[in-house]
Design an enzyme around this catalytic site. Structure first.
Site, mmCIF file in Angstrom:
data_model
loop_
_atom_site.group_PDB
_atom_site.id
_atom_site.type_symbol
_atom_site.label_atom_id
_atom_site.label_comp_id
_atom_site.label_asym_id
_atom_site.label_seq_id
_atom_site.Cartn_x
_atom_site.Cartn_y
_atom_site.Cartn_z
ATOM 1 N N TYR A 114 13.946 -32.367 54.434
ATOM 2 C CA TYR A 114 15.101 -31.490 54.639
ATOM 3 C C TYR A 114 14.636 -30.057 54.480
ATOM 4 O O TYR A 114 14.009 -29.721 53.475
ATOM 5 C CB TYR A 114 16.188 -31.809 53.610
ATOM 6 C CG TYR A 114 17.410 -30.918 53.689
ATOM 7 C CD1 TYR A 114 17.668 -29.978 52.684
ATOM 8 C CD2 TYR A 114 18.306 -30.998 54.742
ATOM 9 C CE1 TYR A 114 18.793 -29.170 52.746
ATOM 10 C CE2 TYR A 114 19.441 -30.183 54.806
ATOM 11 C CZ TYR A 114 19.674 -29.264 53.805
ATOM 12 O OH TYR A 114 20.774 -28.440 53.861
ATOM 13 N N ASP A 125 6.890 -26.185 53.290
ATOM 14 C CA ASP A 125 8.219 -25.858 52.764
ATOM 15 C C ASP A 125 8.196 -26.166 51.263
ATOM 16 O O ASP A 125 8.366 -27.310 50.860
ATOM 17 C CB ASP A 125 9.300 -26.673 53.491
ATOM 18 C CG ASP A 125 10.678 -26.384 52.924
ATOM 19 O OD1 ASP A 125 11.674 -26.899 53.496
ATOM 20 O OD2 ASP A 125 10.776 -25.646 51.919
ATOM 21 N N LYS A 184 15.106 -21.437 45.541
ATOM 22 C CA LYS A 184 15.414 -22.046 44.237
ATOM 23 C C LYS A 184 14.799 -21.274 43.052
ATOM 24 O O LYS A 184 15.298 -20.212 42.664
ATOM 25 C CB LYS A 184 14.989 -23.521 44.264
ATOM 26 C CG LYS A 184 15.780 -24.352 45.294
ATOM 27 C CD LYS A 184 15.415 -25.808 45.261
ATOM 28 C CE LYS A 184 15.962 -26.560 46.451
ATOM 29 N NZ LYS A 184 17.364 -26.991 46.284
#
Ligand code: KE4
Length: 419
Positions: free
Chosen positions: A141, A234, A262
């Site tokens: 994702y 990623d 994050k």
């Protein structure tokens, strides 16, 4: 109002009553609790119930909630103004710190989410190579930009398809099973001169935690070098989670571009993409690949992110990894004593316990796990004050704020779960 009342009202105002699908707790057949505050390893809901947290805002709060240094930095920054829309010291300081910890990021740009980071990195790779196709992995994702919503993971893994994304957009998205290097080779043999990049979670966290097989990441590196494609790691989850230098330091593979999010925001909205100077200089205003953002480089977020990275340099990653291993080894033993077939993937302070008697190495195997058992486990752990990810396609995270007593309480709660 209590959580039930708040949720009822929220559902009249927001789809599913949430601002991000995962939070609706549909996967675990439950309603969400509404959180009122958080400190260290703990959350408190609006009815005053305390929980030991293993979600940590889906990864950002690796130091625990309201780390004093991070809170102090954010308070100081906000007293100087909340947003200028102009360059500020904090952007330079955070970029310098990221470059120090992740040297492959010679040049970078701050954005406001992981999605912005990955969509910009993809556009850059396409602009830099002049190619359209790209390879992603089933169950990975990368946020919700259209091109990535083909066999995505995380919350997207639990919705059938994605209306609203034109076929023309995902027609350039080439898919392969995670850890299947042969499938990647086949794509390059078929379309190598039109493949702009590979984007990969170097350790997957959105089909549950799935580790890269031996040689997988090196194989991707070699193929990108051979065909002139850009390798994008990623690291929105793995950055500063798997080590102080992220997955690329832990696995010793250097990507061409990296995306972050994050943890680098310290709980504030921050994303970042960066890498080789030669590639990044294709971005406007130096180059002609366009990307922009009103709140990019927000001074409060920059201050919180910088304080977070500074604090992490004082933290003992190896000790947290060892404590997390001890916790998860005992968790597995408890489940097996209950006759539950579980397999657990863990790296550093991230783990997923799958209700399955087989190892999980890709999305096919992750999808075969017992979601009913996970829902039962989640509900009973929550009732005992343990806050786990309300979906089987996610990671659980430990933090530097967790104490051994927290882990013992977690194990005690697991012993009481009845299936
Ligand atoms: P955001 O746009 O949500 O900041 O980041 C997107 C993203 C990109 N790359 C990876 C590897 C990610 O894991 C994410 C977002 N992660 C999910 C949870 N696995 C965010 C939680 C949510 O969607 O509510």
């Amino acid at each position: 109002m209590n959580s039930k009342e708040l949720f009822a009202k929220a559902q009249t105002l927001m789809p599913g009553g949430v601002n991000s699908p995962l939070r609706a707790c549909k996967y675990v057949k439950s309603e969400p609790v509404f959180i009122e505050n958080a400190k260290g390893a703990y959350l408190w809901d609006v009815e005053g119930r305390q929980y030991i947290d293993y979600v940590y805002s889906w990864g950002p709060q690796i130091l625990g909630h309201q780390d004093p240094a991070v809170s102090e930095a954010a308070h100081k920054a906000i007293d100087l103004g909340s947003s200028y829309g102009a360059p500020c010291f904090g952007e330079v300081a955070l970029a310098e710190e990221i470059n120090k910890l992740i040297p492959s990021m010679e040049m970078m740009r701050m954005v406001s989410s992981g999605t912005e980071a990955t969509m910009s990195a993809l556009r850059l790779a396409r602009g830099y190579t002049g190619r359209n196709k790209f390879i992603k992995f089933i169950g990975n994702y990368h946020g919700h930009a259209d091109a990535f919503l083909a066999a995505a993971g995380s919350a997207a893994a639990t919705v059938p398809g994605t209306p609203g994304v034109p076929e023309e957009v995902t027609s350039h998205t080439l898919l392969a099973q995670y850890n299947d290097l042969d499938a990647v080779k086949a794509h390059f043999e078929a379309s190598g001169d039109d493949i702009a990049c590979i984007i990969v979670e170097p350790c997957a966290g959105n089909m549950g935690l799935v580790l890269p097989a031996e040689g997988f990441l090196q194989g991707l590196r070699d193929l990108c070098t051979q065909y002139g494609a850009v390798l994008i790691f990623d690291e929105v989850i793995t950055g500063f989670r798997l080590s102080r230098g992220g997955a690329q330091q832990r696995y010793g593979i250097t990507p061409d571009l990296t995306t972050l999010g994050k943890i680098i925001g310290g709980g504030f909205p921050v994303g970042c993409y960066g890498g080789k100077r030669e590639i990044m200089e294709h971005m406007a205003p130096v180059g002609s690949v366009f990307q922009a953002g009103t709140l990019s480089g927000n001074p409060v977020a920059m201050a919180a992110g910088l304080a977070t990275l500074k604090r992490l340099q004082e933290c003992d990653y190896d000790a947290l990894e060892a404590r997390t291993k001890k916790l998860t080894d005992e968790l597995v033993a408890i489940m097996k004593e209950k006759g539950q077939a579980v397999s657990l993937n863990r790296v550093a302070s991230a783990f997923t316990m799958y209700f399955s008697d087989k190892p999980v190495t890709n999305m096919i195997e992750s999808g075969q796990c017992d979601s009913e058992a996970y829902a039962t486990y989640w509900q009973q752990m929550l009732a005992q004050g343990i806050y786990l990810a309300p979906a089987g396609f996610e990671c659980a995270f430990t933090s530097f704020a967790h104490t051994d007593e927290d882990f013992e309480k977690t194990l005690e709660a697991a012993r009481k779960v009845e299936f």
